[in-house]
Scaffold this motif. Structure first.
Motif, mmCIF file in Angstrom:
data_model
loop_
_atom_site.group_PDB
_atom_site.id
_atom_site.type_symbol
_atom_site.label_atom_id
_atom_site.label_comp_id
_atom_site.label_asym_id
_atom_site.label_seq_id
_atom_site.Cartn_x
_atom_site.Cartn_y
_atom_site.Cartn_z
ATOM 1 N N VAL A 83 0.872 -1.167 0.000
ATOM 2 C CA VAL A 83 0.000 0.000 0.000
ATOM 3 C C VAL A 83 0.911 1.219 0.000
ATOM 4 C CG1 VAL A 83 -1.698 1.314 1.340
ATOM 5 C CG2 VAL A 83 -1.886 -1.182 1.214
ATOM 6 N N LEU A 84 0.622 2.146 -0.901
ATOM 7 C CA LEU A 84 1.382 3.405 -0.957
ATOM 8 C C LEU A 84 0.558 4.524 -0.329
ATOM 9 C CD1 LEU A 84 2.839 3.404 -4.589
ATOM 10 C CD2 LEU A 84 3.999 2.773 -2.472
ATOM 11 N N PHE A 85 1.117 5.155 0.687
ATOM 12 C CA PHE A 85 0.519 6.341 1.284
ATOM 13 C C PHE A 85 1.180 7.542 0.627
ATOM 14 C CE2 PHE A 85 -0.207 3.152 4.562
ATOM 15 C CZ PHE A 85 -1.522 3.409 4.936
ATOM 16 N N ASN A 86 0.472 8.166 -0.295
ATOM 17 C CA ASN A 86 0.990 9.345 -0.975
ATOM 18 C C ASN A 86 1.060 10.508 0.016
ATOM 19 O OD1 ASN A 86 1.238 8.840 -4.066
ATOM 20 N ND2 ASN A 86 -0.552 7.684 -3.384
ATOM 21 N N ASN A 136 -1.490 -7.522 9.442
ATOM 22 C CA ASN A 136 -2.028 -8.402 8.403
ATOM 23 C C ASN A 136 -0.987 -8.749 7.340
ATOM 24 O OD1 ASN A 136 -5.143 -8.863 8.747
ATOM 25 N ND2 ASN A 136 -4.716 -6.791 9.465
ATOM 26 N N ASN A 137 0.284 -8.519 7.664
ATOM 27 C CA ASN A 137 1.405 -8.855 6.776
ATOM 28 C C ASN A 137 1.318 -8.195 5.403
ATOM 29 O OD1 ASN A 137 2.703 -10.613 8.681
ATOM 30 N ND2 ASN A 137 1.055 -12.065 8.272
ATOM 31 N N ILE A 138 0.846 -6.946 5.388
ATOM 32 C CA ILE A 138 0.786 -6.163 4.144
ATOM 33 C C ILE A 138 1.813 -5.042 4.270
ATOM 34 C CG2 ILE A 138 -0.634 -4.684 2.667
ATOM 35 C CD1 ILE A 138 -3.091 -6.306 3.709
ATOM 36 N N THR A 139 2.716 -4.993 3.307
ATOM 37 C CA THR A 139 3.761 -3.978 3.285
ATOM 38 C C THR A 139 3.168 -2.624 2.917
ATOM 39 O OG1 THR A 139 5.355 -5.633 2.589
ATOM 40 C CG2 THR A 139 5.957 -3.350 2.193
ATOM 41 N N PHE A 140 3.716 -1.565 3.496
ATOM 42 C CA PHE A 140 3.287 -0.218 3.111
ATOM 43 C C PHE A 140 4.514 0.663 2.951
ATOM 44 C CE2 PHE A 140 3.577 0.021 7.702
ATOM 45 C CZ PHE A 140 4.194 1.237 7.908
ATOM 46 N N GLU A 141 4.320 1.721 2.170
ATOM 47 C CA GLU A 141 5.371 2.727 1.992
ATOM 48 C C GLU A 141 4.734 4.100 2.064
ATOM 49 O OE1 GLU A 141 7.972 2.281 -1.494
ATOM 50 O OE2 GLU A 141 7.126 0.271 -1.713
ATOM 51 N N ARG A 142 5.435 5.026 2.657
ATOM 52 C CA ARG A 142 5.052 6.435 2.574
ATOM 53 C C ARG A 142 5.840 6.980 1.397
ATOM 54 N NH1 ARG A 142 5.011 8.792 8.737
ATOM 55 N NH2 ARG A 142 3.421 7.367 9.552
#
Length: 120
Positions: free
Chosen positions: A84-87, A102-108
């Motif tokens: 998931v990308l947090f813009n 929930n083992n989902i990668t995210f990036e800012r």
């Protein structure tokens, strides 16, 4: 690498970053789906209002502020994207914790910048 991407918070307004993201993702040959408050179309990509359970999603690029993300928590976790990308302006520490659980990668990170430097 072609990434199947959902733009969440999509808009038909050409002055919105979500609109530009759809354009640039399509130009870069990524497979794009879009969800927004109003139905419409950008670059041949239909914008849906309902939460469709798309399959095999690589990336969800968020263009909603933290408060407006709340109604999508369960939906995004159900989709189980690779990332998931947090813009910029969409950062959400609470949701980031849920994603991690929930083992989902995210990036800012900014989708437009990642595309422009070949790091998407």
């Amino acid at each position: 690498m072609i990434r199947k991407t959902i733009v969440l918070g999509a808009s038909t307004n050409p002055n919105r970053y979500s609109y530009l993201a759809i354009q640039r993702l399509v130009d870069s040959k990524h497979i794009v789906s879009a969800i927004g408050r109003k139905e419409g179309e950008v670059e041949g990509v239909k914008i849906y209002k309902e939460k469709i359970l798309f399959k095999n999603i690589d990336t969800i690029s968020i263009y909603l502020n933290a408060k407006n993300q709340e109604e999508y928590y369960k939906y995004i976790i159900e989709l189980n994207p690779k990332r998931v990308l947090f813009n910029p302006g969409t950062e959400n520490p609470f949701f980031e914790q849920l994603l991690t659980k929930n083992n989902i990668t995210f990036e800012r990170a900014c989708t437009l910048v990642l595309l422009s430097i070949g790091e998407y």
